[in-house]
Write an enzyme that holds these catalytic residues in place. Structure first.
Site, PDB file in Angstrom:
ATOM      1  N   ASP A 109       0.811  -1.212   0.000  1.00 12.07           N
ATOM      2  CA  ASP A 109       0.000   0.000   0.000  1.00 12.07           C
ATOM      3  C   ASP A 109       0.844   1.261   0.000  1.00 12.07           C
ATOM      4  O   ASP A 109       0.316   2.358  -0.145  1.00 12.07           O
ATOM      5  CB  ASP A 109      -0.940  -0.002   1.212  1.00 12.07           C
ATOM      6  CG  ASP A 109      -2.354   0.419   0.839  1.00 12.07           C
ATOM      7  OD1 ASP A 109      -2.723   0.258  -0.343  1.00 12.07           O
ATOM      8  OD2 ASP A 109      -3.070   0.908   1.717  1.00 12.07           O
ATOM      9  N   ASP A 158     -12.019  -5.716  10.657  1.00 14.56           N
ATOM     10  CA  ASP A 158     -12.100  -7.169  10.718  1.00 14.56           C
ATOM     11  C   ASP A 158     -13.353  -7.633  11.461  1.00 14.56           C
ATOM     12  O   ASP A 158     -14.098  -8.489  10.978  1.00 14.56           O
ATOM     13  CB  ASP A 158     -10.840  -7.740  11.365  1.00 14.56           C
ATOM     14  CG  ASP A 158     -10.407  -6.946  12.595  1.00 14.56           C
ATOM     15  OD1 ASP A 158     -11.184  -6.079  13.043  1.00 14.56           O
ATOM     16  OD2 ASP A 158      -9.300  -7.177  13.109  1.00 14.56           O
TER      17      ASP A 158
END
Length: 1096
Positions: free
Chosen positions: A413, A825
């Protein structure tokens, strides 16, 4: 740089879904290749397998058609090719090209002469090249096959590169060497490669029957012995000889009318792949009874407390009662989901027998397991060392799973060249490491961990050359580490040299053009790749379109997809003898999604969704396993362990398999409960008996179809729409509200991505090998090799990782990882459970994965702060379990409620920790007097708590010391990070103000050789203020009350003892925190004292 053509590939225009036994394998050529009983010859002279559908058999299965197998030897007039030269050329072009693209830009493929400075040896590796092209004025390299040998498309042996070959095909179709036409065959047909003798016939051993002889005879050199074959079979060169087995050859009784072993799987007794093992009643029954008893005692105690106020100090009594009521509520939320803990076990031998063993219908033993895409995410090479990520990648590439079924994706990223070249070095080193692990069955397969083990490396090793091979591999790994650690300097020196060259060019041009030499030269300080071109990602000196938040999308196939047949090594190929060892490597792809200013890139969740889309286009594995860059595979069979649940009966309703997180480098005493065993071995195991564990961010195997936001399959509705339970369905069959024309609104405008959805769903089903399997697929459906990659497919993958792709779609809202929370998550797992999916907790005998965790107090507090902040965000969002659907089970709802509510306990905990000090200062206690009733209630509650802890230790397998460390850190985090998270969440909701807690100063470690040196680092943070104040207040209060009691006229020891006991309870929980402030020398650090002095 060359722009890609916009012509659709065969992969883009083919039918996305097949039916029946074809299995709708993505990339299939229309033939399963697994129900083979015949072969035909194409116009190119090559033999192509025919399936039952090709022969158009109808009615009863004919014994004449079903009872023989064709064996085609590689005779002189029959030299079958593995794949076409054109396909090899396209595949090599893809693997040697760096693809870039994004918003308002053309997707381009940059053909790289070299990816890294060091030499590339493996033929699958990007940058692997053959001999020089024989065409005049061409510096290209000849294509390579799977073994690294030159691919020569013409019999005249004229060496030609990919580009020249494509030009010759388009212009004249003639070979530039011999001027004869190239032989262009039917390349789209699947060619069974029998040259390696990989299809041995399984005839019965009957004396005097020539048909029982082995059909794959080899001479001493390993080549096919034609003379021996002709002698033993009395055969002739031609179309091939057929062998008819006897009717009872495979043990069939002949009653069912399926001779020859076509349904050999049906003849075997069905065995489950996994089993549930409930906790012993001798443990769980008393555990449940004690929960009920303590609940009743708490009810009576709170009733007594409310009915008996302290008239002398109502303020003290009121605060204590409110806190105790909240603690009771919080305890209920925590304990109720623990009523049904279970254990699970898997049977890897049954999995192997079902999916990997040779059979009459699968003589090669080609695996029928579904594909798995493994994701590794990293963002900053400065904070996440590239060597750590490289070791994680190596552990993935060497996992024990069919090589052709694996695909590894790393998400960078940060778009850093350092990470890119480190991954390329890892792919190059895998050429040795992966076969070495297979040859000697190495565990663990992270080289850094393996070579650091303090055990005898020769234990359980049977090969005589192990010690020699290990010594060579250790030397190669040391050199690999040197190359990785030297990459920053290498990239800097290279970039400085190229930038200086560019400056010289500009100066020379200025002198030639007569420009003013005093004019300042403006040369961008670019970062340069090994082939002497600009890196399209982030530069060391950020510039426009080359910064962390502003760069193009990048995709590089580091290792192209392997061949579908095993590729055995030799004695002279490498520095290690890999004879009879499969040297293929899994597919490996580097991905850095596009980033542009003005776009919300959604941090890790956005990066994971980009990988989901890119992998759907490139490999489309029906299952996804995601790992953090510092979590490596410790058990090479971990993927198979998870597959036992997914492929078992009822596995179609499982959305993900969560593995426990295990950590290395934790101090022996686990001062700050970093291992978190109470959560991973207690809470998660208990939730496994309800609807499944929560998703914790790493070490999780997802069903791709569940990530797409669909509900679990409803077999009753499906059967009304499809006559066959094993037929693939369309997206509208899974979601009645989803029109096919509305797919772009949900998933984006990629046709390839939309076509891959039903394929992934079908391939992820369990085998329909049992009447109880209501929703399965045909056995053998996934044995078909997948297509090689082409440039158009990779260009599509670049398109789906662009920053604009998610605009006006449901990515991050319903599809993929969910946005809007720092704990994406938990929210992602909650959405799946809320739609009716269930999850499974897989605890393996050998840890599946291992990673690192912060052992420093400040780092640990900031980690907990992030988790608690996410929980507060969940509480104030539509993901609150109060708003869950009816599909969310009651106990699971309690668990998710606790996830969102537990940080708020910190408010009451801080108040309660100050109550003993207030009691000691004021001379009053929370009760009027320490009478018998209060003491009896207190004793009963304490005894129940201790017995519950002992029983929980029994069924969860944790130790009492770990339970106590967890209790201590619960108070430490509750009075620091949790409280800060609540304040931050309230300010964000009420006033829209976001507060971030950052480090203000740090000190260096004193001993670099001590692996636990970070434990003694003292880094001041504002999160330390509440626990320090609580501890100091209680210590001062105890001293003040003790002195006052001694010198009082009428000492009231009962009130002092009550307040002192609770103060001691608080200080005992804060003991690890105090040790953290002391540092290595065992005395308070000046940094902490200075921070307290500066408090306002």
């Amino acid at each position: 740089m060359a722009s890609l053509s916009s012509q659709p590939s065969k992969k883009a225009i083919r039918s996305p879904v097949g039916t029946g036994n074809n299995g709708s394998q993505q990339g299939s050529r229309g033939s399963t290749g697994q129900t083979v009983k015949f072969a035909r010859r194409t116009s190119s002279g090559r033999y192509v397998s025919l399936s039952r559908e090709d022969i158009d058999i109808s009615g009863e299965l004919s014994g004449d058609y079903m009872n023989y197998t064709v064996q085609i030897p590689p005779t002189p007039d029959n030299q079958p090719m593995d794949t076409s030269v054109a396909v090899k050329a396209e595949e090599q072009y893809v693997s040697n090209s760096l693809f870039t693209g994004g918003f308002n830009s053309v997707t381009r493929a940059h053909l790289m002469d070299k990816v890294i400075e060091s030499e590339v040896s493996h033929p699958q590796m990007a940058g692997a090249k053959g001999s020089s092209c024989a065409m005049p004025a061409c510096d290209g390299k000849v294509m390579k096959d799977e073994r690294g040998n030159d691919v020569i498309p013409c019999e005249c042996r004229f060496k030609i590169c990919r580009d020249c070959y494509m030009d010759a095909q388009k212009e004249t179709g003639l070979c530039p060497g011999c001027k004869e036409p190239y032989k262009v065959g039917d390349y789209d047909d699947e060619i069974p490669n029998f040259s390696s003798g990989a299809l041995p016939l399984p005839p019965p051993s009957k004396a005097g029957d020539h048909n029982s002889m082995t059909m794959t005879k080899r001479n001493q050199s390993g080549d096919f012995d034609h003379n021996r074959w002709l002698f033993e079979t009395q055969g002739t060169y031609g179309y091939g000889n057929a062998f008819w087995p006897q009717d009872d050859m495979y043990g069939d009784d002949g009653d069912e009318g399926f001779p020859g072993g076509v349904l050999e799987n049906m003849d075997k007794p069905w065995k489950p792949l996994s089993r549930e093992q409930p906790v012993s009643n001798a443990i769980i029954s008393p555990y449940r009874l004690l929960i009920l008893v303590r609940l009743v005692v708490l009810g009576f105690f709170l009733h007594w407390r409310i009915g008996n106020p302290n008239e002398d100090a109502r303020w003290l009594w009121g605060m204590s009662v409110v806190c105790e009521v909240w603690f009771a509520f919080s305890w209920i939320l925590d304990m109720i989901p623990k009523l049904c803990p279970i254990n699970r076990s898997t049977d890897l031998e049954v999995l192997r027998d079902k999916f990997d063993m040779p059979s009459p219908s699968n003589p090669t033993g080609r695996s029928d397991l579904p594909g798995v895409d493994l994701f590794v995410s990293t963002a900053d090479p400065d904070k996440e060392p590239p060597l750590v990520t490289a070791n994680t990648i190596l552990s993935i590439l060497s996992v024990d799973y069919p090589v052709e079924k694996l695909a590894c994706y790393v998400s960078d990223d940060g778009g850093a060249l350092l990470t890119f070249e480190a991954m390329a070095e890892a792919a190059s080193f895998a050429d040795l490491w992966v076969p070495f692990c297979r040859k000697h069955n190495i565990e663990p397969r992270n080289p850094d961990t393996y070579f650091s083990l303090k055990v005898d490396p020769t234990k359980n090793k049977s090969r005589l050359d192990f010690v020699k091979d290990r010594r060579k591999m250790k030397r190669e790994y040391d050199e690999f580490k040197v190359r990785i650690n030297g990459l920053p300097d290498s990239i800097r020196r290279r970039s400085d040299a190229f930038n200086a060259r560019e400056e010289m060019k500009i100066l020379k041009h200025m002198r030639e053009s007569g420009a003013d030499p005093s004019e300042k030269i403006k040369v961008p300080k670019a970062t340069w790749m090994a082939d002497g071109t600009h890196w399209p990602g982030t530069w060391a000196s950020p510039a426009a379109e080359h910064a962390k938040s502003d760069h193009a999308g990048i995709l590089q196939v580091m290792l192209k997809p392997p061949s579908h047949e095993p590729l055995m090594g030799g004695a002279d190929d490498k520095i290690i003898d890999f004879t009879d060892v499969d040297i293929r490597l899994p597919m490996f792809v580097y991905v850095s999604r596009e980033k542009r200013p003005g776009y919300d890139h959604n941090k890790k969740a956005g990066a994971m969704n980009a990988l989901v889309r890119a992998s759907a286009v490139l490999s489309n594995g029906p299952f996804i396993l995601n790992l953090d860059c510092d979590h490596y595979i410790y058990n090479c069979k971990a993927v198979r362990e998870g597959m036992c649940f997914m492929m078992d009966r009822g596995g179609e309703n499982i959305c993900y398999i969560q593995f426990p997180q295990r950590f290395e480098g934790i101090d022996p005493s686990d001062r700050y409960a970093n291992r978190n065993t109470v959560f991973f071995d207690g809470n998660m195991r208990a939730l496994d008996g309800v609807q499944g564990p929560v998703y914790v961010g790493t070490g999780c195997m997802f069903r791709r179809f569940a990530l797409y936001g669909f509900d679990p399959p409803n077999t009753n509705k499906m059967e009304q729409k499809k006559e066959s339970e094993t037929d693939p369905l369309t997206p509208s069959d899974f979601d009645p509200d989803l029109d096919f024309n509305l797919l772009p609104k949900r998933f984006g405008n990629s046709t390839m991505l939309a076509e891959s959805i039903p394929v992934a769903e079908y391939q992820g089903r369990p085998l329909a090998d049992h009447p109880a399997v209501k929703y399965g697929r045909s056995p053998g459906a996934l044995r078909v090799p997948r297509e090689p990659l082409d440039a158009t497919t990779v260009a599509e993958a670049v398109s789906v990782i662009s920053c604009w792709y998610e605009d006006k779609t449901e990515w991050g809202d319903r599809v993929g990882w969910i946005y809007g929370s720092v704990t994406e998550d938990v929210v992602t797992g909650y959405r799946m459970h809320n739609r009716g999916w269930r999850s499974v907790y897989c605890i393996t005998k050998r840890d599946a994965f291992r990673g690192s965790a912060p052992i420093n107090l400040t780092d640990r507090l900031h980690q907990v702060l992030r988790w608690a902040t996410g929980s507060v965000e969940i509480f104030f969002s539509r993901n609150n379990a109060f708003l869950g659907s009816r599909r969310l089970k009651l106990l699971q709802r309690f668990a998710y409620l606790n996830v969102g509510i537990y940080p708020f306990t910190s408010i009451f905990l801080i108040v309660y920790c100050f109550l003993p000090a207030l009691s000691l200062f004021s001379g009053y206690f929370i009760v009027q007097t320490l009478d018998v009733t209060f003491l009896v209630y207190l004793l009963l509650i304490t005894i129940c708590l201790i017995l519950l802890a002992i029983l929980e230790v029994k069924w969860s397998g944790i130790e009492l010391e770990e339970w106590w460390r967890n209790e201590q850190f619960w108070l430490i985090s509750g009075t620091s990070a949790h409280f800060a998270a609540v304040m931050q969440g309230l300010l964000k909701v009420i006033a829209g103000i976001e507060i971030s807690f950052t480090l203000t100063s740090k000190s260096a470690g004193e001993d670099v050789d001590d692996i636990y040196a970070d434990l003694y680092l003292v880094k001041w943070t504002s999160l330390m203020i509440p626990p320090i104040v609580i501890a100091m207040t209680n210590i001062i209060a105890m001293a003040f009350a003790f002195i006052r009691t001694i010198y009082s006229t009428v000492p009231q020891w009962s009130k002092f003892v009550g307040g002192a006991f609770f103060s001691f309870w608080v200080l005992a929980h804060l003991y690890p925190f105090a040790k953290g402030l002391m540092g290595r020398r065992g005395r308070p650090q000046p940094l902490c004292l200075f921070g307290l002095v500066l408090l306002p």
